[in-house]
Design an enzyme around this catalytic site. Sequence first.
Site, short mmCIF file in Angstrom:
data_model
loop_
_atom_site.label_atom_id
_atom_site.label_comp_id
_atom_site.label_asym_id
_atom_site.label_seq_id
_atom_site.Cartn_x
_atom_site.Cartn_y
_atom_site.Cartn_z
N LYS A 39 -1.62 -23.76 -34.36
CA LYS A 39 -2.80 -24.34 -33.72
C LYS A 39 -4.06 -23.98 -34.51
CE LYS A 39 -2.89 -20.35 -30.62
NZ LYS A 39 -2.30 -19.82 -29.38
N ARG A 141 -4.03 -17.49 -16.92
CA ARG A 141 -4.60 -18.63 -17.64
C ARG A 141 -3.91 -19.90 -17.18
NH1 ARG A 141 -4.91 -18.07 -24.11
NH2 ARG A 141 -2.68 -18.42 -23.94
N HIS A 170 3.33 -15.55 -20.96
CA HIS A 170 2.43 -15.08 -22.01
C HIS A 170 1.83 -13.75 -21.59
CE1 HIS A 170 0.12 -15.70 -25.64
NE2 HIS A 170 -1.05 -15.65 -25.02
N ARG A 226 7.11 -16.12 -30.29
CA ARG A 226 6.03 -17.08 -30.54
C ARG A 226 4.89 -16.43 -31.34
NH1 ARG A 226 6.11 -17.93 -24.89
NH2 ARG A 226 4.00 -17.08 -24.88
N TYR A 270 -34.26 -14.91 -46.08
CA TYR A 270 -35.07 -15.20 -44.89
C TYR A 270 -35.44 -13.95 -44.12
CZ TYR A 270 -33.84 -20.18 -45.29
OH TYR A 270 -33.68 -21.46 -45.70
N CYS A 324 -27.55 -16.97 -45.39
CA CYS A 324 -28.16 -18.27 -45.12
C CYS A 324 -27.07 -19.28 -44.75
CB CYS A 324 -28.92 -18.78 -46.34
SG CYS A 324 -30.04 -17.56 -47.08
N ASP A 326 -25.93 -21.79 -46.49
CA ASP A 326 -25.05 -22.17 -47.60
C ASP A 326 -24.97 -21.14 -48.71
OD1 ASP A 326 -25.07 -24.86 -46.39
OD2 ASP A 326 -27.14 -24.85 -47.14
C1 PLP Z 1 -1.62 -18.67 -29.58
C2 PLP Z 1 -0.44 -18.36 -28.75
C3 PLP Z 1 0.56 -17.51 -29.24
C4 PLP Z 1 0.44 -16.73 -30.54
O1 PLP Z 1 -0.42 -15.63 -30.32
P1 PLP Z 1 -0.67 -14.53 -31.46
O2 PLP Z 1 -1.43 -13.47 -30.77
O3 PLP Z 1 -1.47 -15.19 -32.53
O4 PLP Z 1 0.65 -14.10 -31.94
C5 PLP Z 1 1.71 -17.39 -28.48
N1 PLP Z 1 1.85 -18.00 -27.30
C6 PLP Z 1 0.88 -18.80 -26.79
C7 PLP Z 1 1.08 -19.45 -25.48
C8 PLP Z 1 -0.30 -18.99 -27.49
O5 PLP Z 1 -1.26 -19.76 -26.98
#
Ligand code: PLP
Length: 383
Positions: A39, A141, A170, A226, A270, A324, A326
């Site tokens: 992602k 979440r 998660h 994951r 700046y 800055c 750029d």
């Molecule tokens: C982004 C995400 C992960 C990966 O998380 P990391 O901390 O980068 O390993 C795993 N599961 C879900 C649902 C996520 O959104």
Amino acid sequence: MRATRAVIHLDYFRNNLRVLSENALRLSGRKPGFSVSVKADGYGHGASQVARVSFEEGATAVAVATVEEGARLRDAGIEGRILLYSLAMLEEASAIVELGLEPFVADEEYIDALSRAAAGAPVTDGVPLAVHLKIDTGMGRIGCRPEDAAALATRITNDRHMELAGVCTHFPSADGDNQDFTRRQVESFNGAVEEIRNAGVSVPVLHLANSGAALQVHESFGDMLRPGIAAYGYYPSHDQTRALDLRPVMEFESRVAFVKTVYPGETVSYGRSWTAQRRTRIATISVGYADGYNRLLSGRSEMLLFEGSGGRTPRRVPVVGRVCMDQCMVDCGPDSPVARGDRIVLFGPDPRGPDAEEIADLVGTIPYEVLTQINSRVPRVYR
Ligand SMILES: *Cc1c(COP(=O)(O)O)cnc(C)c1O
């Protein structure tokens, strides 16, 4: 191509996936599958490139956060499984089906919208849509309550337009130094899975572990990990022991665009926040906050300068004055042979220079944000 670029060391990415896999084998005695998080454009590394390498390394799937990210991967020719970790809007259901994404689901309304979209899809072989039931065991979440999981799993299984491909949860604090909460989540998850089984639903792939858990909580490994950040070479937090050979994949680099001598009392950039205390050589680098080099790094960060052509040892030089949009400036010291075109590394895998974690610490954030802030103005170069 401009001098400022993000060199992506794909061999380090491969290394990190192997390290994670070997670590899982060592901790649990098995090699689980992988859904590699790509992602946010592969955490800034280029989603299609890291997705391709992930599949070459044997990943079960890759994962995106938005339907559009999934569409871009399909456009780039990625044919493997793509999980959709975040929830989409109901009107995106047909795009999810058409692209063959595997969404996380957590409520009836979303499941039913996906079912209607899948029912309208042209029949190919098998079930049109695979979904993953997300159980909220403490992240707060997305996800259903553990006690509602069996009913939702049954609803999915009884729907002939979709199949239950996974059950997942998660962790909010698996990267911490205390795993009690994570272990309680695993227990709660296992209880919900048991109820799903008792409801007569055959339980598919179980997946729970983000990088934090994949590194240290073997009870959470399930059938598939994951990982995200660890694949890109960083630990998710400072609480993790640095036992593995993870290598930062992104090297954010540029070249000196201009060199000048400044004299005591003269100021740079700046707001005139930096004043030379001595005669010194200042190099200007064509990179700024509009590239994702945070303005809060003004006067705080260092870069790794490779001076001259003669194989001189690189050294750290401080960023002086404000960053800055750029451009920014570094103080190379009075006797520096620095010249236009010299290479300079803003962060990366070279242990002599800063990595994204050091940059993150300086601005009070995490490596994830530093990496994903390097934006599309910065060309990615793959090695
Ligand atoms: C982004 C995400 C992960 C990966 O998380 P990391 O901390 O980068 O390993 C795993 N599961 C879900 C649902 C996520 O959104």
